[in-house]
Scaffold this motif. Structure first.
Motif, mmCIF file in Angstrom:
data_model
loop_
_atom_site.group_PDB
_atom_site.id
_atom_site.type_symbol
_atom_site.label_atom_id
_atom_site.label_comp_id
_atom_site.label_asym_id
_atom_site.label_seq_id
_atom_site.Cartn_x
_atom_site.Cartn_y
_atom_site.Cartn_z
ATOM 1 N N ALA A 96 59.917 63.301 92.770
ATOM 2 C CA ALA A 96 61.296 63.488 92.329
ATOM 3 C C ALA A 96 61.283 64.043 90.916
ATOM 4 O O ALA A 96 60.835 63.370 89.978
ATOM 5 C CB ALA A 96 62.065 62.167 92.378
ATOM 6 N N ALA A 97 61.739 65.271 90.762
ATOM 7 C CA ALA A 97 61.810 65.906 89.447
ATOM 8 C C ALA A 97 63.228 65.774 88.914
ATOM 9 O O ALA A 97 64.169 66.318 89.494
ATOM 10 C CB ALA A 97 61.405 67.368 89.537
ATOM 11 N N CYS A 98 63.361 65.042 87.822
ATOM 12 C CA CYS A 98 64.675 64.717 87.254
ATOM 13 C C CYS A 98 64.680 65.071 85.775
ATOM 14 O O CYS A 98 64.852 64.215 84.911
ATOM 15 C CB CYS A 98 65.001 63.245 87.443
ATOM 16 S SG CYS A 98 64.817 62.627 89.123
ATOM 17 N N THR A 99 64.446 66.335 85.471
ATOM 18 C CA THR A 99 64.374 66.797 84.093
ATOM 19 C C THR A 99 65.376 67.927 83.896
ATOM 20 O O THR A 99 66.027 68.368 84.838
ATOM 21 C CB THR A 99 62.967 67.310 83.747
ATOM 22 O OG1 THR A 99 62.786 68.603 84.325
ATOM 23 C CG2 THR A 99 61.888 66.363 84.269
ATOM 24 N N VAL A 110 56.296 70.572 87.827
ATOM 25 C CA VAL A 110 55.609 70.313 89.094
ATOM 26 C C VAL A 110 54.956 71.614 89.545
ATOM 27 O O VAL A 110 55.638 72.637 89.670
ATOM 28 C CB VAL A 110 56.581 69.813 90.185
ATOM 29 C CG1 VAL A 110 55.823 69.555 91.485
ATOM 30 C CG2 VAL A 110 57.311 68.563 89.740
ATOM 31 N N ARG A 111 53.654 71.561 89.790
ATOM 32 C CA ARG A 111 52.917 72.752 90.209
ATOM 33 C C ARG A 111 52.406 72.575 91.644
ATOM 34 O O ARG A 111 51.932 71.510 92.023
ATOM 35 C CB ARG A 111 51.768 73.038 89.247
ATOM 36 C CG ARG A 111 52.278 73.289 87.829
ATOM 37 C CD ARG A 111 51.272 73.948 86.926
ATOM 38 N NE ARG A 111 51.886 74.269 85.630
ATOM 39 C CZ ARG A 111 52.594 75.365 85.369
ATOM 40 N NH1 ARG A 111 52.753 76.271 86.333
ATOM 41 N NH2 ARG A 111 53.121 75.573 84.184
ATOM 42 N N VAL A 129 61.587 66.690 95.637
ATOM 43 C CA VAL A 129 63.025 66.756 95.375
ATOM 44 C C VAL A 129 63.220 67.142 93.919
ATOM 45 O O VAL A 129 62.649 66.514 93.027
ATOM 46 C CB VAL A 129 63.701 65.397 95.653
ATOM 47 C CG1 VAL A 129 65.157 65.430 95.210
ATOM 48 C CG2 VAL A 129 63.604 65.039 97.126
ATOM 49 N N SER A 130 64.032 68.159 93.683
ATOM 50 C CA SER A 130 64.309 68.628 92.323
ATOM 51 C C SER A 130 65.814 68.688 92.100
ATOM 52 O O SER A 130 66.533 69.308 92.877
ATOM 53 C CB SER A 130 63.694 70.014 92.105
ATOM 54 O OG SER A 130 64.143 70.597 90.904
ATOM 55 N N ASN A 179 65.785 71.501 96.788
ATOM 56 C CA ASN A 179 66.406 71.769 95.496
ATOM 57 C C ASN A 179 67.897 71.505 95.590
ATOM 58 O O ASN A 179 68.586 72.066 96.439
ATOM 59 C CB ASN A 179 66.167 73.231 95.073
ATOM 60 C CG ASN A 179 66.659 73.496 93.657
ATOM 61 O OD1 ASN A 179 67.832 73.401 93.364
ATOM 62 N ND2 ASN A 179 65.737 73.848 92.774
ATOM 63 N N SER A 180 68.391 70.650 94.699
ATOM 64 C CA SER A 180 69.815 70.340 94.649
ATOM 65 C C SER A 180 70.385 70.776 93.312
ATOM 66 O O SER A 180 69.858 70.412 92.262
ATOM 67 C CB SER A 180 70.038 68.840 94.836
ATOM 68 O OG SER A 180 71.391 68.510 94.584
ATOM 69 N N VAL A 181 71.448 71.557 93.359
ATOM 70 C CA VAL A 181 72.141 71.932 92.125
ATOM 71 C C VAL A 181 73.416 71.123 91.929
ATOM 72 O O VAL A 181 74.042 71.185 90.877
ATOM 73 C CB VAL A 181 72.471 73.446 92.102
ATOM 74 C CG1 VAL A 181 71.209 74.272 92.122
ATOM 75 C CG2 VAL A 181 73.381 73.819 93.255
#
Length: 346
Positions: A215-218, A225-226, A237-238, A316-318
């Protein structure tokens, strides 16, 4: 003179509910974890069914600083009125320990359009974003995914860990953010709350390597994340890549997901315009519009994202107005069921 009441007369409409004014604490109490999850399943199912109203969102980077102002308008169904959210993203808040998103939400009556409620939008945004990611994890991740990597240590990182723990039996969490004190504090908080081993990781690579969930929450403008770090079967999840200049994942994440798995988005048209990694991949020919699978399509069974346990899935969620509409109406209905009175300001 006729005794009939004109159809547009105030007397022809039902007595309105009192206008609700709900502050952050009250919203958090009404939008509990299970309610938030249900609201987001409803939001994306409506999108998948094509039954929701979802006008385009407005995202406007400020000319004065690094903030972004946004405005969403949406309507979930005929039984729930229009919901509008207005607010801003202020990345500098993170250093002060404040949420980076602040907003206010207004809710209109479905029949008359009269004001029904004014809600703290910051709390709604935090809870609905994390709940939507948990809905995505539940739909996209392998059933036995239990090792979570979290990138970030702020409000959304904590909320995401809590929400994902509702849909998967986590065995471990590794958390990384650039500031050692912040990641240590966040790890300690989550370990106590969730009764799980939560470790602060020294690098993003150490957090991600071997994880079945990421989970990328930045709010990073460069990848945290690579793709080369991802284990087979991983679900990424981003939520921080909500404008073209922000890219939490690199092109290799997108490439691996497209070639052996799926690239899933909250809404293809919105993602193609706003989601940094998706915008870049489309521009460079790494993705085509047809490669973007809507989460609502997966939830309704119209689309498939994962063919096997070794597929890599990138979501990817915007952020969409329909998420706010579903969450806000869940709050309003809970408040009314709780006997909320006119002008409630709790």
């Amino acid at each position: 003179m006729s005794d009939d009441i004109p159809s547009d007369s105030p007397e022809s409409f039902p007595e309105p509910f009192p206008v609700l004014f709900l502050a952050a604490g009250r919203v958090a109490g009404l939008l509990d974890a299970d309610t938030a999850l249900r609201s987001q399943r409803a939001a994306f199912t409506a999108l998948g069914d094509g039954t929701a109203d979802l006008p385009g969102k407005i995202m406007h980077p400020s000319r004065f600083d690094d903030s972004v102002v946004f405005s969403y308008v949406s309507r979930l169904s005929a039984d729930s009125g229009t919901v509008a959210k207005f607010g801003s993203v202020n990345p500098g808040n993170a250093a002060a320990g404040l949420p980076t998103v602040h907003a206010v939400i207004t809710v209109l009556d479905p029949v008359t359009g009269r004001l029904a409620a004014v809600l703290d939008g910051t709390t709604v945004t935090t809870l609905r974003t994390a709940a939507a990611s948990a809905v995505a994890v539940d739909a996209l991740a392998v059933p036995d995914a239990a090792d979570l990597a979290v990138l970030g240590s702020g409000t959304q990182a904590l909320a995401h860990t809590r929400a994902i723990a509702r849909v998967r039996e986590l065995k471990s969490v590794r958390l990384w953010s650039p500031t050692p004190e912040h990641r240590a504090r966040a790890a300690e908080t989550l370990a106590v709350e969730l009764d799980l081993p939560v470790e602060p990781a020294g690098t993003a690579e150490a957090a991600v390597t071997g994880a079945s969930l990421v989970a990328a929450c930045t709010l990073s403008t460069t990848p945290v994340v690579r793709g080369q770090w991802l284990a087979l079967g991983c679900t990424v999840v981003s939520v921080g890549s909500f404008e073209p200049s922000r890219r939490e994942v690199d092109a290799e994440v997108v490439r691996r997901a497209r070639e052996c798995g799926a690239v899933v988005v909250d809404d293809p048209a919105t993602a193609a315009e706003h989601a940094g990694p998706v915008v870049k991949a489309l521009r460079e020919g790494l993705l085509t519009p047809e490669d973007l699978i809507p989460l609502g399509g997966v939830l309704t069974g119209r689309r498939t994202a994962r063919d096997g346990p070794e597929d890599i899935v990138y979501y990817n969620s915007v952020g969409l107005g329909i998420q706010d509409a579903a969450a806000a109406w869940a709050v309003v209905e809970a408040a009314r069921a709780d006997g909320a009175g006119e002008g409630e300001r709790r």
